[in-house]
Design a protein around this motif. Structure first.
Motif, PDB file in Angstrom:
ATOM      1  N   PRO A 199       0.211  -1.278  -0.068  1.00 57.23           N
ATOM      2  CA  PRO A 199      -0.178   0.063   0.300  1.00 57.23           C
ATOM      3  C   PRO A 199       0.819   1.171   0.366  1.00 57.23           C
ATOM      4  O   PRO A 199       1.931   1.546   0.438  1.00 57.23           O
ATOM      5  N   ALA A 200      -0.081   2.147  -0.707  1.00 54.69           N
ATOM      6  CA  ALA A 200       1.105   3.600  -0.658  1.00 54.69           C
ATOM      7  C   ALA A 200      -0.095   4.576  -0.984  1.00 54.69           C
ATOM      8  O   ALA A 200      -0.820   4.505  -1.322  1.00 54.69           O
ATOM      9  N   LEU A 201       0.428   5.952  -0.058  1.00 57.61           N
ATOM     10  CA  LEU A 201       0.029   7.010  -0.620  1.00 57.61           C
ATOM     11  C   LEU A 201       0.673   7.775  -1.830  1.00 57.61           C
ATOM     12  O   LEU A 201       2.130   7.908  -2.069  1.00 57.61           O
ATOM     13  N   ILE A 202      -0.086   8.859  -2.565  1.00 61.19           N
ATOM     14  CA  ILE A 202       0.162   9.167  -3.474  1.00 61.19           C
ATOM     15  C   ILE A 202       0.512  10.787  -3.236  1.00 61.19           C
ATOM     16  O   ILE A 202      -0.610  11.369  -2.736  1.00 61.19           O
ATOM     17  N   THR A 203       1.928  11.373  -3.286  1.00 64.37           N
ATOM     18  CA  THR A 203       1.705  12.542  -2.540  1.00 64.37           C
ATOM     19  C   THR A 203       2.489  13.540  -4.070  1.00 64.37           C
ATOM     20  O   THR A 203       2.806  12.857  -5.343  1.00 64.37           O
ATOM     21  N   SER A 204       2.564  14.788  -3.887  1.00 63.82           N
ATOM     22  CA  SER A 204       3.582  15.909  -4.939  1.00 63.82           C
ATOM     23  C   SER A 204       4.102  15.731  -5.538  1.00 63.82           C
ATOM     24  O   SER A 204       4.730  15.302  -6.505  1.00 63.82           O
ATOM     25  N   THR A 205       5.020  14.060  -4.857  1.00 63.34           N
ATOM     26  CA  THR A 205       6.718  13.910  -5.228  1.00 63.34           C
ATOM     27  C   THR A 205       6.970  12.630  -5.157  1.00 63.34           C
ATOM     28  O   THR A 205       7.577  11.950  -5.813  1.00 63.34           O
ATOM     29  N   GLY A 206       5.750  11.728  -4.973  1.00 62.69           N
ATOM     30  CA  GLY A 206       5.470  10.503  -5.757  1.00 62.69           C
ATOM     31  C   GLY A 206       5.325   9.672  -5.140  1.00 62.69           C
ATOM     32  O   GLY A 206       4.291  10.613  -4.409  1.00 62.69           O
TER      33      GLY A 206
END
Length: 393
Positions: free
Chosen positions: A372-379
């Motif tokens: 699982p991962a969070l999508i942020t402005s830097t990836g």
């Protein structure tokens, strides 16, 4: 970080629900799906049971009072819920409770909903349903109610998380990671798949989790092809154990993590090592692509190229959203995209899972990994620190 404000989280979800309904041209929605109902109002009651008995639903208008229809005798559960203006007893038409009177009861249900809709939203209001059962749908049609699908607006609402939602997800993911650690302490030759599955559930429930959505824990030949459910099979030394946690953890968060490892004091066999290395390579490559603004089609084109040997046993999808459950978005493998892929793009604040499965047709076992991962402005930022078997690489 400041303590999580659960009231703020509920308010964010409620406003997201209303916003997405309004953008879809829906004046009010009836939400039956326990996940949507919980998202929009913060209310839960017998969530698994009510998922297959349509005896609990909520009326959510874009503007106006929210009315919860709860199972008889349970209306007091939402007394302190400030998002709910009124609670009424639910009307059910399910055959087990209505028998030959099912059509009659569905008509009574539709009459109450039609009256409420027109009272709150006006004579020509549009009603959204996230589930459409035949008898009440026909009854609404006879009453002249304009009905549309509300599932899309709710999926879009749930797909973008607030900062505090993300912290809730992190906390629940940690319980899942700890449950995996607990299970691994007992993963040894001679125990059954069912036993190890029970340990995941034990730890999760002891630490505030709620239930498990699947039974995807398998060993040895049960791991190829994937989706064989846990059984009484005894696990032997040298077999690959593969599990997809699928735990609904604290606060109702679906904690989806998958790992694979060899049972006993054994080094992986050459084919096991190859499978693991390819699955890990696929996972890391596809994780690294995630960024806001990337379209699903661009993601598919840039995704890891699976060797032909493993394509027939590929997983169902490469990426899916995660929150209260598996949710929007979903991105298919390039082989399946022409038939199934819809347009869209990744957005900052989405929480997703990246999937990988490697197992040759007819092979002795397979390897599945999921992160699982969070999508942020830097990836992408990992939402779990559950370790991988890096010494297999």
């Amino acid at each position: 970080m400041e303590a999580i404000g659960y009231d703020r989280v509920s308010a964010y979800r409620f406003e997201r629900t209303r916003l997405m309904l309004a953008e879809a041209g829906v004046d009010a929605a009836i939400l039956f799906d326990p996940l949507n109902l919980r998202y929009a109002t913060g209310s839960r009651n017998m969530q698994v049971w009510s998922s297959h008995h349509m005896v609990r639903y909520v009326f959510v208008p874009v503007s106006g009072p929210v009315v919860l229809f709860d199972y008889g005798g349970a209306m007091h559960l939402s007394d302190s819920n400030t998002l709910i203006s009124e609670t009424r007893p639910a009307k059910s038409w399910d055959y087990f409770g209505s028998g030959s009177r099912a059509a009659e009861h569905a008509t009574l249900w539709a009459s109450e909903i039609a009256d409420l809709l027109r009272e709150v939203c006006g004579q020509d209001a549009t009603l959204g349903l996230d589930r459409a059962d035949l008898l009440p749908l026909r009854a609404l049609d006879r009453l002249g109610v304009h009905v549309v699908d509300a599932k899309g607006p709710l999926e879009l609402a749930r797909s973008v998380k607030s900062t505090e939602e993300i912290e809730i997800i992190r906390g629940s993911m940690q319980v899942c990671t700890d449950a995996i650690t607990f299970m691994r302490q007992h993963a040894r030759p001679g125990v059954s798949e069912n036993y190890l599955l029970s340990l995941l559930n034990q730890y999760n429930i002891e630490h505030g989790g709620e239930h498990q959505e699947t039974r995807c824990l398998a060993s040895g030949h049960h791991t190829n092809p994937w989706f064989t459910e846990a059984s009484a099979k005894i696990i032997e030394a040298g077999e690959m154990l593969v599990f997809d946690s699928d735990l609904v953890g604290p606060n109702g968060i679906f904690t989806d993590q998958t790992r694979s490892f060899v049972i006993g004091d054994c080094r992986p066999a050459p084919e096991q090592r190859t499978n693991y290395a390819l699955a890990y390579e696929q996972l890391q490559h596809n994780l690294s692509l995630l960024r806001p603004g990337l379209t699903f089609e661009e993601y598919i084109q840039a995704s890891w190229q699976m060797p032909d040997l493993y394509v027939p046993n590929r997983y169902a999808e490469m990426v899916h959203g995660i929150g209260f459950g598996v949710e929007y978005p979903l991105v298919y493998f390039r082989q399946d995209a022409p038939a199934w892929q819809y347009p869209g793009e990744f957005v900052e604040g989405m929480t997703v899972c990246v999937e990988s499965y490697i197992g040759a047709v007819g092979g002795p076992d397979g390897v599945k990994l999921e992160q699982p991962a969070l999508i942020t402005s830097t990836g992408p930022v990992a939402l779990s620190d559950c370790p991988f078997e890096l010494d297999y690489l």
